[in-house]
Design a protein around this motif. Sequence first.
Motif, short mmCIF file in Angstrom:
data_model
loop_
_atom_site.label_atom_id
_atom_site.label_comp_id
_atom_site.label_asym_id
_atom_site.label_seq_id
_atom_site.Cartn_x
_atom_site.Cartn_y
_atom_site.Cartn_z
N LYS A 1 0.36 -1.10 -0.19
CA LYS A 1 0.09 0.20 0.28
C LYS A 1 0.61 1.32 -0.11
O LYS A 1 1.70 1.42 0.61
N LEU A 2 0.59 1.85 -0.58
CA LEU A 2 0.98 3.30 -1.28
C LEU A 2 0.61 4.59 -0.24
O LEU A 2 -0.57 4.59 -0.58
N SER A 3 1.52 4.94 0.33
CA SER A 3 0.22 5.65 0.89
C SER A 3 1.43 7.51 1.02
O SER A 3 2.39 7.47 1.66
N TRP A 4 0.72 8.56 0.41
CA TRP A 4 1.41 10.30 0.46
C TRP A 4 0.22 10.58 0.18
O TRP A 4 -0.19 10.93 -0.91
N ALA A 5 -0.41 11.50 1.44
CA ALA A 5 -1.22 12.25 1.38
C ALA A 5 -2.34 12.36 0.87
O ALA A 5 -3.18 10.99 1.10
N GLN A 6 -2.81 12.54 -0.61
CA GLN A 6 -3.91 12.04 -1.24
C GLN A 6 -3.97 10.60 -1.44
O GLN A 6 -4.81 9.64 -1.77
N LEU A 7 -2.70 10.36 -2.00
CA LEU A 7 -2.68 9.37 -2.76
C LEU A 7 -2.32 7.72 -1.76
O LEU A 7 -1.82 7.54 -1.27
N GLN A 8 -3.32 6.90 -1.99
CA GLN A 8 -3.69 5.66 -0.79
C GLN A 8 -4.19 4.64 -2.41
O GLN A 8 -5.07 4.53 -3.04
N PHE A 9 -3.26 3.82 -2.18
CA PHE A 9 -2.34 2.73 -3.50
C PHE A 9 -2.12 1.20 -2.92
O PHE A 9 -1.31 1.61 -2.90
N GLN A 10 -3.29 0.55 -3.18
CA GLN A 10 -3.46 -1.06 -3.27
C GLN A 10 -2.76 -1.17 -4.21
O GLN A 10 -3.40 -1.66 -5.44
N CYS A 11 -1.54 -2.30 -4.24
CA CYS A 11 -1.32 -2.85 -5.23
C CYS A 11 0.51 -3.54 -5.01
O CYS A 11 0.37 -4.09 -3.46
N VAL A 12 0.69 -4.75 -6.35
CA VAL A 12 1.90 -4.91 -6.54
C VAL A 12 2.98 -4.66 -7.14
O VAL A 12 2.66 -3.42 -7.59
N LEU A 13 4.37 -5.08 -6.64
CA LEU A 13 5.28 -4.37 -7.31
C LEU A 13 5.73 -5.02 -8.75
O LEU A 13 5.37 -5.63 -9.01
N SER A 14 5.23 -4.29 -9.58
CA SER A 14 5.44 -4.77 -11.50
C SER A 14 6.86 -4.74 -11.23
O SER A 14 7.36 -5.66 -12.46
N LYS A 15 7.59 -3.56 -11.80
CA LYS A 15 9.20 -3.20 -11.67
C LYS A 15 10.24 -2.73 -11.33
O LYS A 15 9.83 -1.57 -10.44
N LEU A 16 11.22 -3.14 -11.19
CA LEU A 16 11.72 -2.46 -10.48
C LEU A 16 13.36 -2.46 -10.66
O LEU A 16 13.23 -2.90 -11.28
N LYS A 17 14.52 -1.56 -10.76
CA LYS A 17 15.96 -1.04 -11.75
C LYS A 17 16.24 0.03 -11.17
O LYS A 17 15.93 1.12 -10.47
N ILE A 18 17.58 -0.05 -10.31
CA ILE A 18 17.88 0.30 -9.07
C ILE A 18 19.94 0.91 -10.49
O ILE A 18 19.74 0.15 -10.86
N ALA A 19 19.61 1.95 -10.30
CA ALA A 19 20.94 2.82 -10.88
C ALA A 19 21.96 3.30 -9.67
O ALA A 19 21.15 4.35 -9.15
N TYR A 20 22.69 2.80 -9.51
CA TYR A 20 24.43 3.88 -8.31
C TYR A 20 24.64 4.65 -9.74
O TYR A 20 25.06 4.29 -10.46
N THR A 21 24.60 5.95 -8.54
CA THR A 21 24.74 6.88 -9.54
C THR A 21 26.36 8.06 -8.54
O THR A 21 26.53 9.16 -9.48
N LEU A 22 26.40 7.89 -7.02
CA LEU A 22 27.77 8.20 -6.77
C LEU A 22 28.01 7.21 -5.36
O LEU A 22 27.22 6.17 -4.89
N PHE A 23 29.38 7.18 -5.38
CA PHE A 23 30.11 6.08 -4.37
C PHE A 23 31.15 6.75 -3.95
O PHE A 23 31.61 8.12 -4.41
N LYS A 24 32.05 6.29 -3.08
CA LYS A 24 32.40 6.72 -2.44
C LYS A 24 34.14 6.41 -2.84
O LYS A 24 34.08 5.45 -3.57
N PRO A 25 34.98 6.84 -2.72
CA PRO A 25 36.38 5.84 -3.22
C PRO A 25 36.74 5.01 -2.99
O PRO A 25 37.09 4.39 -4.18
N ASN A 26 36.45 4.32 -1.71
CA ASN A 26 36.45 2.58 -2.02
C ASN A 26 35.42 2.35 -2.59
O ASN A 26 35.33 0.25 -2.22
N GLY A 27 34.13 2.90 -3.31
CA GLY A 27 33.35 2.24 -4.22
C GLY A 27 31.74 1.54 -3.13
O GLY A 27 30.87 1.24 -4.03
N THR A 28 31.34 2.13 -1.89
CA THR A 28 30.67 2.03 -1.42
C THR A 28 29.78 3.24 -2.56
O THR A 28 29.63 4.21 -2.02
N PRO A 29 28.40 2.76 -2.35
CA PRO A 29 27.24 2.98 -2.61
C PRO A 29 26.50 4.82 -1.96
O PRO A 29 26.75 3.71 -1.18
N ILE A 30 26.20 5.63 -2.85
CA ILE A 30 26.08 6.45 -1.62
C ILE A 30 25.00 7.64 -2.14
O ILE A 30 24.36 8.06 -1.50
#
Length: 232
Positions: A118-147
């Motif tokens: 369930k997504l809840s954000w002010a007027q948005l109240q949405f019962q659902c299931v996740l369909s798609k998920l894409k993760i892009a890491y865009t910034l890292f510490k010098p040792n490679g830890t994603p931040i």
Amino acid sequence: MASGSLERMVITAFSDAQYNSQTGDPFTVWINPESYTHDFTIRYSDRQAQGSNGPSPEYNRVGQESISFDLIFDATGVVPPPIPGVSLPADGVAGLVDGFVKLTATVNGVIHRPNYLKLSWAQLQFQCVLSKLKIAYTLFKPNGTPIRAKVSTTFLSFASEKQLAAEANMASPDMSHLITVKAGDTLPDLCHRIYGSSTYYLRVAAFNDLAGFRRLVPGTTLVFPPLQGPTA
């Protein structure tokens, strides 16, 4: 909540299709989505008579709604954690992203499928299931830890059969019906009221996982599925 104060999006997971049994802690986003899209679809059958000048789409059904947005995970220190007093994670955003994936996209071993959400954000109240998920890491510490990471998501609307039956609310034996049991109701009587015949009571009992049909508990909600004809 005071006027003008920040309200963050919360994603809550449930282990049942009726959204009664919450599982895990709700996920509060660190940064609200900049925008989101809410898509609606209506399905039509593409029919065109031979020799006609154009198609005559015939209504089929209402399709699923979907909501899509991007979430930014940031452990650089520029954005404070959503919970006061919580320190920035030592592993950057890795643990945050893993927690989000576990809550929304990982198969729950108890129900053998990903959680209902369930997504809840002010007027948005949405019962659902996740369909798609894409993760892009865009910034890292010098040792490679994603931040910093951008997580692109799409959620599909979800409603249980009981909810759909209640929303349909159509008085016809070929439609689902949602009935709340009252004192004195019996399953054969209810079947006769819905279908015009009491002979369906065993099928309705099995559909609702009833251990017995002789005693119905007042206040119980039963679904009477679509049935037609004496041999349906």
